[in-house]
Write a protein that holds these residues in place. Structure first.
Motif, short mmCIF file in Angstrom:
data_model
loop_
_atom_site.label_atom_id
_atom_site.label_comp_id
_atom_site.label_asym_id
_atom_site.label_seq_id
_atom_site.Cartn_x
_atom_site.Cartn_y
_atom_site.Cartn_z
N GLY A 21 12.16 45.69 -10.35
CA GLY A 21 12.44 46.36 -11.62
C GLY A 21 11.73 47.68 -11.79
N GLN A 22 11.07 48.16 -10.76
CA GLN A 22 10.40 49.45 -10.84
C GLN A 22 11.40 50.57 -10.59
N TYR A 23 10.97 51.80 -10.83
CA TYR A 23 11.81 52.97 -10.64
C TYR A 23 11.15 53.90 -9.63
N LEU A 24 11.98 54.66 -8.92
CA LEU A 24 11.48 55.63 -7.95
C LEU A 24 11.84 57.03 -8.42
N LEU A 25 10.88 57.91 -8.35
CA LEU A 25 11.11 59.32 -8.63
C LEU A 25 10.94 60.06 -7.31
N LEU A 26 12.01 60.66 -6.83
CA LEU A 26 11.99 61.36 -5.55
C LEU A 26 11.99 62.85 -5.79
N LEU A 27 11.13 63.54 -5.07
CA LEU A 27 11.04 64.99 -5.13
C LEU A 27 11.19 65.50 -3.71
N GLU A 28 12.21 66.31 -3.48
CA GLU A 28 12.46 66.86 -2.15
C GLU A 28 12.34 68.38 -2.21
N GLY A 29 11.64 68.94 -1.24
CA GLY A 29 11.50 70.38 -1.19
C GLY A 29 10.46 70.79 -0.17
N SER A 30 9.97 71.99 -0.34
CA SER A 30 8.97 72.52 0.59
C SER A 30 7.65 71.76 0.42
N GLU A 31 6.75 71.99 1.34
CA GLU A 31 5.46 71.32 1.27
C GLU A 31 4.70 71.72 0.01
N SER A 32 4.77 73.00 -0.36
CA SER A 32 4.06 73.44 -1.56
C SER A 32 4.68 72.84 -2.82
N LEU A 33 6.00 72.68 -2.85
CA LEU A 33 6.66 72.08 -4.01
C LEU A 33 6.28 70.61 -4.15
N THR A 34 6.30 69.87 -3.05
CA THR A 34 5.94 68.45 -3.14
C THR A 34 4.45 68.29 -3.47
N ARG A 35 3.61 69.19 -2.98
CA ARG A 35 2.18 69.15 -3.33
C ARG A 35 2.00 69.40 -4.82
N LYS A 36 2.73 70.39 -5.35
CA LYS A 36 2.66 70.69 -6.79
C LYS A 36 3.12 69.48 -7.60
N GLY A 37 4.20 68.85 -7.19
CA GLY A 37 4.70 67.67 -7.88
C GLY A 37 3.69 66.53 -7.85
N ARG A 38 3.05 66.33 -6.71
CA ARG A 38 2.04 65.28 -6.58
C ARG A 38 0.87 65.56 -7.51
N GLU A 39 0.42 66.82 -7.58
CA GLU A 39 -0.70 67.17 -8.46
C GLU A 39 -0.34 66.95 -9.93
N ILE A 40 0.88 67.31 -10.30
CA ILE A 40 1.32 67.11 -11.69
C ILE A 40 1.33 65.62 -12.02
N LEU A 41 1.90 64.82 -11.13
CA LEU A 41 1.98 63.38 -11.40
C LEU A 41 0.61 62.71 -11.31
N ASP A 42 -0.28 63.22 -10.46
CA ASP A 42 -1.63 62.66 -10.39
C ASP A 42 -2.38 62.92 -11.70
N ASP A 43 -2.18 64.10 -12.29
CA ASP A 43 -2.81 64.39 -13.58
C ASP A 43 -2.19 63.56 -14.69
N TYR A 44 -0.92 63.23 -14.57
CA TYR A 44 -0.19 62.47 -15.58
C TYR A 44 -0.60 61.00 -15.60
N THR A 45 -0.83 60.43 -14.44
CA THR A 45 -1.17 59.01 -14.39
C THR A 45 -2.65 58.82 -14.65
N VAL A 46 -2.97 57.69 -15.22
CA VAL A 46 -4.36 57.35 -15.52
C VAL A 46 -4.90 56.53 -14.35
N LYS A 47 -6.00 56.97 -13.82
CA LYS A 47 -6.60 56.26 -12.69
C LYS A 47 -7.64 55.28 -13.23
N PRO A 48 -7.62 54.04 -12.72
CA PRO A 48 -8.65 53.07 -13.17
C PRO A 48 -10.02 53.44 -12.62
N ASN A 49 -11.04 53.14 -13.41
CA ASN A 49 -12.42 53.38 -12.94
C ASN A 49 -12.84 52.26 -12.02
N PRO A 50 -13.54 52.59 -10.93
CA PRO A 50 -13.97 51.54 -9.98
C PRO A 50 -15.09 50.69 -10.52
#
Length: 170
Positions: free
Chosen positions: A141-170
């Motif tokens: 029941g999960q969803y996939l968000l796919l981003l296709e493009g250059s390395e810089s575009l996918t890196r930018k997308g990863r950084e945006i989504l990393d800032d968006y998601t909340v990381k649990p504290n260890p």
């Protein structure tokens, strides 16, 4: 989003727990200037895995099995002909051409079987793993968000989504 990626294109896949967070992440990437042409949302009510190039494991495996059968079968047939000509192999009670045909056909059939087996194993264990894991996420029941493009575009997308998601504290 296209079925085939160019040699220099990268693919980023984000797994999101539900439809609302998937759509929110999709809109967030759009708000940061990433074109919808580079994005695909896969899950219930959105694109299906086959339409974005995540073919079923059976499809991928069969494609590699066919290639293995062709190439290994061809190589074994040629090898059988060469061995017949070099070593002058003759089967009992058969003339030269019948013996050549029998050896070439037999070695070709063995090669087709071997190539099919090797192609299936390669396709299943090395080329289907991404498709299997993505389809397992969709089955839960999960969803996939796919981003296709250059390395810089996918890196930018990863950084945006990393800032968006909340990381649990260890």
């Amino acid at each position: 989003m296209t079925h085939t990626r160019s040699k220099h294109s990268r693919l980023m896949i984000a797994v999101l727990p539900d439809e609302s967070s998937a759509f929110e992440a999709y809109r967030l990437l759009q708000c940061h200037g990433i074109s919808p042409e580079n994005l695909a949302l896969v899950g219930k009510g959105y694109s299906n895995p086959d339409s974005v190039g995540l073919f079923s494991p059976a499809h991928t495996t069969w494609r590699y099995a066919k290639a293995g059968m062709f190439w290994v079968g061809s190589a074994c047939t040629v090898m059988g002909v060469i061995l017949h000509l070099v070593f002058k192999l003759n089967l009992a009670n058969l003339d030269w051409s019948q013996s050549l045909f029998t050896i070439a056909a037999t070695s070709g059939l063995v090669g087709i079987g071997l190539g099919g087996f090797l192609g299936t194993m390669y396709g299943w264990f090395f080329k289907s793993s991404l498709s299997i894991s993505c389809r397992n996420c969709l089955a839960r029941g999960q969803y996939l968000l796919l981003l296709e493009g250059s390395e810089s575009l996918t890196r930018k997308g990863r950084e945006i989504l990393d800032d968006y998601t909340v990381k649990p504290n260890p």
